[in-house]
Design an enzyme around this catalytic site. Structure first.
Site, PDB file in Angstrom:
ATOM      1  CE  LYS A  29     -25.562   7.373  25.308  1.00 12.20           C
ATOM      2  NZ  LYS A  29     -24.671   7.641  24.250  1.00 12.20           N
TER       3      LYS A  29
ATOM      4  CE  LYS B 193     -26.583   7.897  21.099  1.00 15.70           C
ATOM      5  NZ  LYS B 193     -25.207   7.773  20.596  1.00 15.70           N
TER       6      LYS B 193
END
Ligand code: PBG
Length: 332
Positions: free
Chosen positions: A256, A202
Site C-alpha cells: 500500500k 505500507k
C-alpha cells in the site's frame, strides 16, 4: 526466451492483435468480482449517508445503510469488505480505549453485517488512528509513537474484533512484532480460523489524504507517520517487512499504496508466492474521480485499466473503492 529471437516479418506481433476474438484468446490477465475487497466507512445513526468530499461517490454510512450496500456487494460477487469507522471526536482519547470496546461502532457493524449477509467475508482494520486523540496508529508518549505498548493495545483491538465476528484482521499500523503477538493471542482465545491480512509493506504516503478525511483523523494528526510507515524510496526493505510478517503468521500480505507501488507488489509475489493484495487507496481514487469530473480522462476505462494493472503485477486481489461498481460492469 525463444520468442525474442524471432524476426520480422516471420514474426509480426500485430497478427495476434488483429481482432477482438484473437486478443481475447491471448489475454494474460483478467479481472473478476472475486478479485476485490471493498472498503467501507461507517458512522453512528440511522439512515445516514454522508458524502466524503475528497472521494466523490464514497459515503460514510450508518450501520443500517451499510448492511444494504454490503448485501448488494455480495450479490454482485464481491467476496469481502473492509470496515473503517468514523467515531465521535469525544471518543478519541490518548489511550485509544474505544478501539477494544466490544460495543464500538466497528464491532456493532460487524455483528449486523454478519447477521444480514453471512456469505460475505468481513475484514477489519487494526490500527489506533480512528480512536486516537492525535491521529496516530500507535500510542503516543511524549514525541514518540511507542512500539511495544502499541502492540499490546492492538492485540486488545484484534481480540475485540475477532469476538465480534471478523473473518480477517488487517493490521495497518506498521508496529514491529504485531503480527506474531496477534496470531498468538488469536490462537490462545480460540480464534484459530481468523485470518491475518497484514499491511506488510505500507509506505508513509501522501496518497492517504482523503481517507483521513473519511475517518475524521485529518484534523487530529500531529506530525507524520514516517517512524513506522516505510520510506517511499525503499524496495528491499519491503521484502524484509513481508518476510517477517509471514514468519510471524500472516496468512496474506498487502502492499500500500497501489498503482505507484506495483513494482513492490511484483517483487513480493515473486519472492514469497503468498496471496498478495494491493490497495488502490483513497488518493488514487480521488485522482481518477477528479480528472474524470473535469472531463480529462475516460473514467470507466481508467478504472478497469488501473485495476487490471494490479493483476498483471501479480496481485491476487485489490482493495478498491470502485469494487462494487466495477463488479456490476464485469457482470454485464
Ligand atoms: C490507518 C489506515 C490508513 C489507510 C488504511 N488504514 C491511513 C493511514 O495510514 O494514514 C489508508 C486507506 C486509503 O487511503 O484508502 N492506519
Amino acid at each position: 526466451m525463444s520468442q525474442f529471437l524471432s524476426q520480422f516479418p516471420r514474426t509480426r506481433m500485430r497478427r495476434k492483435r488483429q481482432a477482438a476474438w484473437s486478443r481475447d484468446m491471448v489475454r494474460e490477465n483478467l479481472l473478476t468480482p472475486a478479485d476485490f475487497i471493498w472498503p467501507i466507512f461507517v458512522v453512528e445513526g440511522e439512515n445516514e449517508l454522508q458524502p466524503v468530499s475528497s472521494m466523490p461517490g464514497v459515503n460514510r454510512m450508518s450501520i443500517d445503510v451499510a448492511v444494504k450496500h454490503v448485501k448488494e456487494a455480495a450479490s454482485v460477487g464481491v467476496p469481502c469488505i473492509a470496515i473503517f469507522p468514523n467515531i465521535a471526536q469525544t471518543l478519541r482519547t490518548e489511550d485509544c480505549a474505544e478501539a477494544w470496546n466490544p460495543d464500538n461502532l466497528v464491532c456493532r457493524a460487524t455483528r449486523a453485517i454478519r447477521d444480514a449477509v453471512p456469505e460475505i467475508g468481513i475484514m477489519e482494520d487494526v490500527a489506533l488512528d480512528p480512536y486516537n486523540a492525535n491521529g496516530h496508529d500507535g500510542i503516543v508518549r511524549g514525541d514518540k509513537i511507542v512500539n511495544d505498548e502499541s502492540v499490546e493495545a492492538l492485540v486488545k483491538q484484534t481480540l475485540a474484533q475477532a469476538e465480534a465476528g471478523a473473518n480477517i484482521i488487517g493490521p495497518s499500523d506498521m508496529m514491529d512484532g504485531r503480527i506474531g503477538a496477534m496470531r498468538d493471542a488469536l490462537e490462545a482465545a480460540g480464534h484459530q480460523d481468523v485470518m491475518i491480512l497484514s499491511y506488510a509493506a505500507k509506505y508513509a504516503s501522501a496518497f492517504y489524504g482523503p481517507f483521513r478525511e473519511a475517518v475524521g483523523a485529518d484534523g487530529n494528526l500531529k506530525g507524520d507517520k514516517k517512524t513506522y510507515q516505510m520510506d517511499p524510496a525503499n524496495s528491499n526493505e519491503a521484502l524484509q517487512e513481508v518476510g517477517m510478517d509471514i514468519a510471524e503468521g500472516a496468512d496474506m500480505v498487502m502492499v500500500k499504496p497501489g498503482i505507484a507501488y506495483l513494482d513492490i507488489c511484483q517483487r513480493v509475489k515473486d519472492t514469497f508466492g503468498v496471496p498478495t493484495f494491493g490497495y488502490q487507496c483513497s488518493g488514487e481514487y480521488a485522482m481518477i474521480e477528479a480528472a474524470a469530473a473535469n472531463g480529462w480522462i475516460d473514467r470507466d476505462k481508467i478504472m478497469f485499466e488501473s485495476l487490471l494493472a494490479f493483476k498483471r503485477a501479480g496481485c491476487d486481489g485489490v482493495l478498491s473503492y470502485h469494487a462494487v461498481e466495477v463488479s456490476k460492469k464485469l457482470n454485464g
